[in-house]
Design a protein around this motif. Structure first.
Motif, PDB file in Angstrom:
ATOM      1  N   SER A 229       0.799  -1.219   0.000  1.00  0.00           N
ATOM      2  CA  SER A 229       0.000   0.000   0.000  1.00  0.00           C
ATOM      3  C   SER A 229       0.836   1.276   0.000  1.00  0.00           C
ATOM      4  CB  SER A 229      -0.905   0.012   1.232  1.00  0.00           C
ATOM      5  OG  SER A 229      -1.697   1.162   1.275  1.00  0.00           O
ATOM      6  N   ALA A 230       0.354   2.259  -0.744  1.00  0.00           N
ATOM      7  CA  ALA A 230       0.858   3.624  -0.610  1.00  0.00           C
ATOM      8  C   ALA A 230       0.286   4.218   0.674  1.00  0.00           C
ATOM      9  CB  ALA A 230       0.457   4.456  -1.821  1.00  0.00           C
ATOM     10  N   GLY A 231       0.880   5.301   1.122  1.00  0.00           N
ATOM     11  CA  GLY A 231       0.370   6.015   2.278  1.00  0.00           C
ATOM     12  C   GLY A 231       0.877   5.541   3.618  1.00  0.00           C
ATOM     13  N   LEU A 232       1.785   4.553   3.623  1.00  0.00           N
ATOM     14  CA  LEU A 232       2.294   4.022   4.893  1.00  0.00           C
ATOM     15  C   LEU A 232       3.735   4.434   5.164  1.00  0.00           C
ATOM     16  CD1 LEU A 232       0.756   0.419   4.819  1.00  0.00           C
ATOM     17  CD2 LEU A 232      -0.248   2.567   5.629  1.00  0.00           C
ATOM     18  N   GLY A 233       4.259   5.289   4.337  1.00  0.00           N
ATOM     19  CA  GLY A 233       5.627   5.798   4.480  1.00  0.00           C
ATOM     20  C   GLY A 233       5.879   6.811   3.383  1.00  0.00           C
ATOM     21  N   GLU A 234       7.017   7.460   3.451  1.00  0.00           N
ATOM     22  CA  GLU A 234       7.285   8.546   2.502  1.00  0.00           C
ATOM     23  C   GLU A 234       7.923   8.073   1.210  1.00  0.00           C
ATOM     24  OE1 GLU A 234      10.427  11.709   3.211  1.00  0.00           O
ATOM     25  OE2 GLU A 234       8.607  12.890   3.587  1.00  0.00           O
ATOM     26  N   GLU A 235       8.763   7.040   1.268  1.00  0.00           N
ATOM     27  CA  GLU A 235       9.545   6.634   0.092  1.00  0.00           C
ATOM     28  C   GLU A 235       8.671   5.962  -0.963  1.00  0.00           C
ATOM     29  OE1 GLU A 235      11.996   6.366   3.845  1.00  0.00           O
ATOM     30  OE2 GLU A 235      10.086   5.482   3.171  1.00  0.00           O
ATOM     31  N   ILE A 236       9.033   6.204  -2.224  1.00  0.00           N
ATOM     32  CA  ILE A 236       8.427   5.508  -3.353  1.00  0.00           C
ATOM     33  C   ILE A 236       9.413   5.576  -4.512  1.00  0.00           C
ATOM     34  CG2 ILE A 236       7.210   7.508  -4.343  1.00  0.00           C
ATOM     35  CD1 ILE A 236       4.831   5.498  -4.847  1.00  0.00           C
ATOM     36  N   ASN A 237       9.373   4.582  -5.393  1.00  0.00           N
ATOM     37  CA  ASN A 237      10.319   4.502  -6.504  1.00  0.00           C
ATOM     38  C   ASN A 237       9.910   5.491  -7.593  1.00  0.00           C
ATOM     39  OD1 ASN A 237      11.808   3.836  -8.786  1.00  0.00           O
ATOM     40  ND2 ASN A 237      11.765   1.641  -8.396  1.00  0.00           N
ATOM     41  N   ALA A 238      10.539   6.654  -7.594  1.00  0.00           N
ATOM     42  CA  ALA A 238      10.203   7.696  -8.577  1.00  0.00           C
ATOM     43  C   ALA A 238      10.558   7.269  -9.990  1.00  0.00           C
ATOM     44  CB  ALA A 238      10.920   8.998  -8.216  1.00  0.00           C
ATOM     45  N   ASP A 239      11.574   6.431 -10.125  1.00  0.00           N
ATOM     46  CA  ASP A 239      11.945   5.963 -11.471  1.00  0.00           C
ATOM     47  C   ASP A 239      10.795   5.193 -12.098  1.00  0.00           C
ATOM     48  OD1 ASP A 239      13.889   5.414 -13.632  1.00  0.00           O
ATOM     49  OD2 ASP A 239      13.704   3.346 -12.940  1.00  0.00           O
ATOM     50  N   TYR A 240      10.101   4.408 -11.274  1.00  0.00           N
ATOM     51  CA  TYR A 240       8.948   3.691 -11.807  1.00  0.00           C
ATOM     52  C   TYR A 240       7.780   4.641 -12.086  1.00  0.00           C
ATOM     53  CZ  TYR A 240       4.603   1.244 -12.134  1.00  0.00           C
ATOM     54  OH  TYR A 240       3.366   0.847 -12.567  1.00  0.00           O
ATOM     55  N   ILE A 241       7.376   5.411 -11.077  1.00  0.00           N
ATOM     56  CA  ILE A 241       6.186   6.258 -11.209  1.00  0.00           C
ATOM     57  C   ILE A 241       6.364   7.271 -12.338  1.00  0.00           C
ATOM     58  CG2 ILE A 241       4.736   7.988 -10.091  1.00  0.00           C
ATOM     59  CD1 ILE A 241       4.229   5.313  -8.909  1.00  0.00           C
ATOM     60  N   ASP A 242       7.455   8.029 -12.296  1.00  0.00           N
ATOM     61  CA  ASP A 242       7.674   9.056 -13.320  1.00  0.00           C
ATOM     62  C   ASP A 242       7.891   8.429 -14.688  1.00  0.00           C
ATOM     63  OD1 ASP A 242       7.446  10.896 -11.291  1.00  0.00           O
ATOM     64  OD2 ASP A 242       9.608  11.226 -11.074  1.00  0.00           O
ATOM     65  N   GLY A 243       8.593   7.294 -14.705  1.00  0.00           N
ATOM     66  CA  GLY A 243       8.844   6.614 -15.967  1.00  0.00           C
ATOM     67  C   GLY A 243       7.575   6.070 -16.590  1.00  0.00           C
ATOM     68  N   PHE A 244       6.687   5.542 -15.754  1.00  0.00           N
ATOM     69  CA  PHE A 244       5.398   5.054 -16.254  1.00  0.00           C
ATOM     70  C   PHE A 244       4.593   6.193 -16.859  1.00  0.00           C
ATOM     71  CE2 PHE A 244       0.854   4.350 -15.739  1.00  0.00           C
ATOM     72  CZ  PHE A 244       0.679   3.104 -16.323  1.00  0.00           C
ATOM     73  N   VAL A 245       4.566   7.320 -16.172  1.00  0.00           N
ATOM     74  CA  VAL A 245       3.781   8.465 -16.645  1.00  0.00           C
ATOM     75  C   VAL A 245       4.330   9.012 -17.958  1.00  0.00           C
ATOM     76  CG1 VAL A 245       3.094  10.846 -16.130  1.00  0.00           C
ATOM     77  CG2 VAL A 245       2.983   9.092 -14.337  1.00  0.00           C
ATOM     78  N   SER A 246       5.637   9.099 -18.068  1.00  0.00           N
ATOM     79  CA  SER A 246       6.237   9.749 -19.241  1.00  0.00           C
ATOM     80  C   SER A 246       6.394   8.823 -20.436  1.00  0.00           C
ATOM     81  CB  SER A 246       7.607  10.336 -18.876  1.00  0.00           C
ATOM     82  OG  SER A 246       8.511   9.299 -18.513  1.00  0.00           O
ATOM     83  N   ALA A 247       6.399   7.516 -20.229  1.00  0.00           N
ATOM     84  CA  ALA A 247       6.668   6.565 -21.315  1.00  0.00           C
ATOM     85  C   ALA A 247       5.648   6.702 -22.449  1.00  0.00           C
ATOM     86  CB  ALA A 247       6.660   5.137 -20.779  1.00  0.00           C
TER      87      ALA A 247
END
Length: 366
Positions: A229-247
């Motif tokens: 789940s999201a929302g249980l801490g601050e860290e997240i893999n930006a390479d995945y999230i940003d890469g998914f959005v921009s691909a």
């Protein structure tokens, strides 16, 4: 003794599956199989996955041949105790009526849609008895992410799986989409379906949505099952999230999707193609960029629900893939008082990579 013979059938994963390829057997004839044992690999045009035995017993016949394509519910193997004669097993196999390819008109429509205040929301449903279960997918996903879970849980309760705004077949044009948008969609759909209270099962961003729904509308939530789940801490893999959005191409998208699975081989050509088609729909790119900016900007999660979920008193199970490369597994302990299960050999899409165990945990929570 035919009542002691148990068939092993081609599974049905998702509403659109008509056939599957028996890729490999993991067990040989003469093996004693236990429920939950991995017995074969099956591939579809969407995904490949291992099949776990639903029943235990002695594997007397491997009817299906590796590499061959079979319709859903085709006979692939036979379990029977040793006292059942070979002749009886052979007669059972010979008499088994192999199904033809399913026709859509004989099925419940794969998805339904309803116009709510927030816009059009698409969802799938399975009938059942008891308190309903609502499945909520993650960022960039849709209700098909639950293809290995919906039917298993529907044996115990009515099931609904929605496409959140901006995703799947739901409305794409939303001004400044954020967490509140997603919670509103869930509550409005529950209102439309006359669901007073539901068990919420959320994956990734869907876990964040589920948890916030419990915080804001606790009386409507019977339990929470939060998967990676999201929302249980601050860290997240930006390479995945940003890469998914921009691909914008297969070459750009496929390497990003490999973050989702412990077994990168599960990223099929069809999966990449389906996501590219989704990302090219009118309004999707703007929506994803806005939602990403509101929830996951600068590689950090903007929303925190752990304390609120714990304070809500809603019974909660947290499930995590030990090899999650999108959200750290260390976040699994954030909700005080929650039951925690970390699944080995699974990544961010734990409900796909180890559906059997995840389904057991969901049922335990029900």
């Amino acid at each position: 003794m035919s009542d002691q013979i148990v068939p092993i059938l081609m599974p049905k994963w998702g509403l659109s599956m008509k056939v599957g390829t028996l890729a490999a057997w993991h067990v040989e004839e003469g093996t004693e199989v236990n429920p939950g044992d991995e017995i074969m690999d099956v591939e579809t045009d969407k995904i490949a996955n291992v099949v776990e035995a639903a029943d235990g017993g002695l594997l007397r016949r491997c009817v299906g041949q590796a590499g061959e394509v079979y319709p859903v519910q085709a006979l692939l193997g036979v379990l029977a105790p040793a006292e059942v004669s070979d002749a009886e097993v052979d007669a059972y196999v010979a008499a088994f009526e192999m199904p033809e390819i399913e026709e859509d008109e004989e099925e419940v429509p794969s998805h339904l849609s309803v116009d709510l205040d927030i816009g059009r929301i698409r969802y799938m449903t399975r009938e059942g008895e008891g308190t309903p279960v609502v499945f909520i997918h993650g960022f960039g996903g849709d209700s098909d992410n639950w293809m290995f879970n919906v039917d298993a849980i529907a044996a115990d309760a009515p099931v609904y799986a929605l496409d959140l705004p901006g995703h799947g077949g739901s409305v794409k044009t939303i001004d400044n989409p954020g967490l509140g948008t997603m919670v509103d969609a869930v509550v409005q759909l529950m209102d439309h379906l006359s669901i007073d209270k539901a068990h919420l099962v959320g994956h990734s961003m869907g876990g964040l949505v589920s948890g916030q729904t419990a915080i804001d509308h606790g009386i409507r939530v019977a339990s929470l099952t939060l998967i990676c789940s999201a929302g249980l801490g601050e860290e997240i893999n930006a390479d995945y999230i940003d890469g998914f959005v921009s691909a914008q191409s297969r070459k750009e998208l496929k390497p990003k999707l490999k973050h989702l699975f412990a077994d990168e081989g599960l990223v099929s050509r069809s999966m990449v193609d389906d996501l590219l088609k989704y990302k090219r729909l009118d309004g999707v790119q703007d929506f994803l960029e806005a939602l990403n900016g509101n929830l996951f900007s600068d590689g950090k999660q903007a929303a925190a629900i752990a304390e609120g979920v714990a304070a809500s008193g809603v019974p909660t199970t947290v499930i995590w893939g030990a090899e999650d490369a999108v959200i750290p597994q260390s976040h699994s302990g954030a909700v005080k008082g929650a039951k925690i299960e970390v699944i080995s050999d699974a990544g961010h899409m734990a409900m796909m990579e180890n559906a059997g165990r995840v389904n057991e945990l969901i049922k335990d929570q029900l």
